[in-house]
Design an enzyme around this catalytic site. Sequence first.
Site, mmCIF file in Angstrom:
data_model
loop_
_atom_site.group_PDB
_atom_site.id
_atom_site.type_symbol
_atom_site.label_atom_id
_atom_site.label_comp_id
_atom_site.label_asym_id
_atom_site.label_seq_id
_atom_site.Cartn_x
_atom_site.Cartn_y
_atom_site.Cartn_z
ATOM 1 N N ARG A 89 44.864 40.310 39.966
ATOM 2 C CA ARG A 89 44.224 41.295 40.835
ATOM 3 C C ARG A 89 42.886 41.725 40.235
ATOM 4 N NH1 ARG A 89 47.795 46.165 42.725
ATOM 5 N NH2 ARG A 89 46.059 46.357 44.208
ATOM 6 N N CYS A 91 43.811 51.961 38.116
ATOM 7 C CA CYS A 91 44.628 50.850 38.592
ATOM 8 C C CYS A 91 44.332 50.676 40.071
ATOM 9 C CB CYS A 91 46.107 51.104 38.318
ATOM 10 S SG CYS A 91 46.736 52.637 39.037
#
Length: 275
Positions: free
Chosen positions: A175, A231
Amino acid sequence: MTEVFKSVDDLAEGYWKLIDTRFSLQDPDAGSKAYKAGHIAGAVHWDLEKDLSDMHSKNGRHPMPSREHLTELFRRSGLGLDDRILIYDGGGEPFAARAWWLVRYGGFRQAYILREGHEGLVRAGYPLETEEVTPKRSEVKPEWQERLYADREQVRDIVEGRSPGVLLDARAADRYAGKHEPLDPVAGHIPGARNFDWSRLITDGELSADEETVRAIRETVGPDESVTVYCGSGVTAAPLHAMLTHLGHKDLRLYVGSYSDWVSEPDAPVENGGR
């Protein structure tokens, strides 16, 4: 080193105020159902989306709650600034760390994350109950620790070189590199960010850091660097923030809005690739 984590063996130290933060990102009702089915006697329940986020805000998927909301949460939970507070989730999850960070942000001085989680307490023989716990209300006045919090503007200042600091992305490497993005509309990471996957902190269902993990953290960020952790939505960054605190990092912030907030701004710059 700052003590952040407690183990079941430490609980003989005395009286604790317990907070159950079990939750599932796949099933938002799972945590409250688990609490009602049986929780450690005396524990209150804090829900990620109802208590630990402002789901009406547009600043990311799990936005920062208001000070008014948090104050009410602390008060109805019967908390005082000097209380010994033990927070647990299912073990090896990010939810207790999210609550721990918000409690620290509120200025509570003795808050800890239980490494083994709920099942560790059950295995150790701590009694369960099914009735909802309603503590005596407190009138605590939080002492807000703004030094722990970062918003989009502060992150932009780092990206554009107006403020010193390191951005640390706690998501999985794919990611971070923009190879896989299941949740956000734009793949990649905030420009200049380094990467350390928070899941590397989990060993046998517990948050921990062996020598190899500590060495890897040290190779990623130095103990004297100013670090802002993020995050996808500010949840899984919290365990990494907690571990860095435990390892003695002093200049730490959490970008609660995180990547989901960053890319909600039109034309927000992102990078792809990287380690």
